[in-house]
Design a protein around this motif. Structure first.
Motif, PDB file in Angstrom:
ATOM      1  N   GLY A  56       0.734  -1.362  -0.185  1.00  0.00           N
ATOM      2  CA  GLY A  56       0.279   0.040  -0.211  1.00  0.00           C
ATOM      3  C   GLY A  56       1.081   1.262   0.015  1.00  0.00           C
ATOM      4  O   GLY A  56       0.385   2.520  -0.266  1.00  0.00           O
ATOM      5  N   MET A  57       1.904   1.083   0.120  1.00  0.00           N
ATOM      6  CA  MET A  57       3.098   2.128   0.317  1.00  0.00           C
ATOM      7  C   MET A  57       3.377   2.689  -1.114  1.00  0.00           C
ATOM      8  O   MET A  57       4.320   1.657  -2.174  1.00  0.00           O
ATOM      9  N   PRO A  58       3.797   4.273  -1.299  1.00  0.00           N
ATOM     10  CA  PRO A  58       3.973   4.454  -2.798  1.00  0.00           C
ATOM     11  C   PRO A  58       5.153   3.952  -2.778  1.00  0.00           C
ATOM     12  O   PRO A  58       6.266   4.022  -2.032  1.00  0.00           O
ATOM     13  N   ALA A  59       6.418   4.422  -4.626  1.00  0.00           N
ATOM     14  CA  ALA A  59       7.494   3.859  -4.228  1.00  0.00           C
ATOM     15  C   ALA A  59       7.261   5.447  -4.605  1.00  0.00           C
ATOM     16  O   ALA A  59       7.320   6.235  -5.272  1.00  0.00           O
ATOM     17  N   ALA A  60       8.479   5.537  -4.735  1.00  0.00           N
ATOM     18  CA  ALA A  60       9.592   6.706  -5.262  1.00  0.00           C
ATOM     19  C   ALA A  60      10.207   6.933  -6.211  1.00  0.00           C
ATOM     20  O   ALA A  60      10.484   8.090  -6.660  1.00  0.00           O
ATOM     21  N   GLY A  61      10.717   5.344  -6.517  1.00  0.00           N
ATOM     22  CA  GLY A  61      11.832   5.267  -7.540  1.00  0.00           C
ATOM     23  C   GLY A  61      11.576   3.382  -8.132  1.00  0.00           C
ATOM     24  O   GLY A  61      11.028   2.660  -7.401  1.00  0.00           O
ATOM     25  N   PHE A  62      12.103   3.818  -9.554  1.00  0.00           N
ATOM     26  CA  PHE A  62      12.474   2.029  -9.406  1.00  0.00           C
ATOM     27  C   PHE A  62      13.801   1.268 -10.416  1.00  0.00           C
ATOM     28  O   PHE A  62      13.858   2.860 -11.115  1.00  0.00           O
ATOM     29  N   PHE A  63      13.609   0.537 -10.864  1.00  0.00           N
ATOM     30  CA  PHE A  63      14.847   0.418 -12.108  1.00  0.00           C
ATOM     31  C   PHE A  63      14.072  -0.880 -12.693  1.00  0.00           C
ATOM     32  O   PHE A  63      13.811  -1.777 -11.562  1.00  0.00           O
ATOM     33  N   LEU A  64      14.353  -0.779 -13.654  1.00  0.00           N
ATOM     34  CA  LEU A  64      14.184  -2.165 -14.391  1.00  0.00           C
ATOM     35  C   LEU A  64      15.167  -2.727 -15.506  1.00  0.00           C
ATOM     36  O   LEU A  64      16.027  -1.518 -16.342  1.00  0.00           O
TER      37      LEU A  64
END
Length: 154
Positions: A56-64
């Motif tokens: 339920g917590m939003p993400a601040a970033g990601f990598f793929l």
């Protein structure tokens, strides 16, 4: 293997905030799903506190990324604008590098358009330019922009 739906939702939300639509660099949800089904693509999310986001917590970033033949390519990387300049980009690049090394990567690669403000972050982490593709991207005004390929020895 498909990631949980909420992970895809969070990844797509960050991409929607972080990528300037004028450049057309953001992927569609289908493109992300298709990449992850193949099996050699990997992703990770980061929360605003630098940890993995809880349910339920939003993400601040990601990598793929995509692994192959002792190399791992960073396909997409984003930190949402409200979370930038807090060390999350370096932390996420470090996670990417460690995960890639654990999969056997000897070298990390990425490609970006010339003028991308993330270049400073990549260089700070240790990525170095190794090549260019002239006129690879189209700018918002129709001008053609070079792609720069960077590498990092894992």
């Amino acid at each position: 293997m498909m990631p949980p739906i909420d992970d895809l939702d969070r990844l797509m939300a960050v991409m929607g905030e972080a990528f300037d639509p004028a450049y057309g660099e953001a992927w569609t949800r289908r493109q992300v799903e298709d990449a992850l089904v193949i099996g050699n693509c990997h992703y990770e999310l980061i929360a605003g506190d630098g940890c993995l986001p809880q349910d339920g917590m939003p993400a601040a970033g990601f990598f793929l990324s995509r692994y192959g033949f002792e190399e791992e390519e960073l396909l997409l990387f984003a930190i949402a604008p409200t979370w930038r300049r807090r060390g999350l980009g370096l932390a996420l690049l470090d996670r990417f590098a460690r995960a890639a090394q654990a999969r056997g990567a000897q070298r990390l690669l990425l490609e970006m358009r010339r003028g991308n403000p993330a270049e400073f972050l990549y260089r700070r982490f240790g990525f170095l330019p190794i090549g260019e593709r002239p006129n690879y991207y189209r700018g918002p005004d129709g001008q053609m922009l070079d792609a720069i390929t960077f590498a990092y020895s894992a």
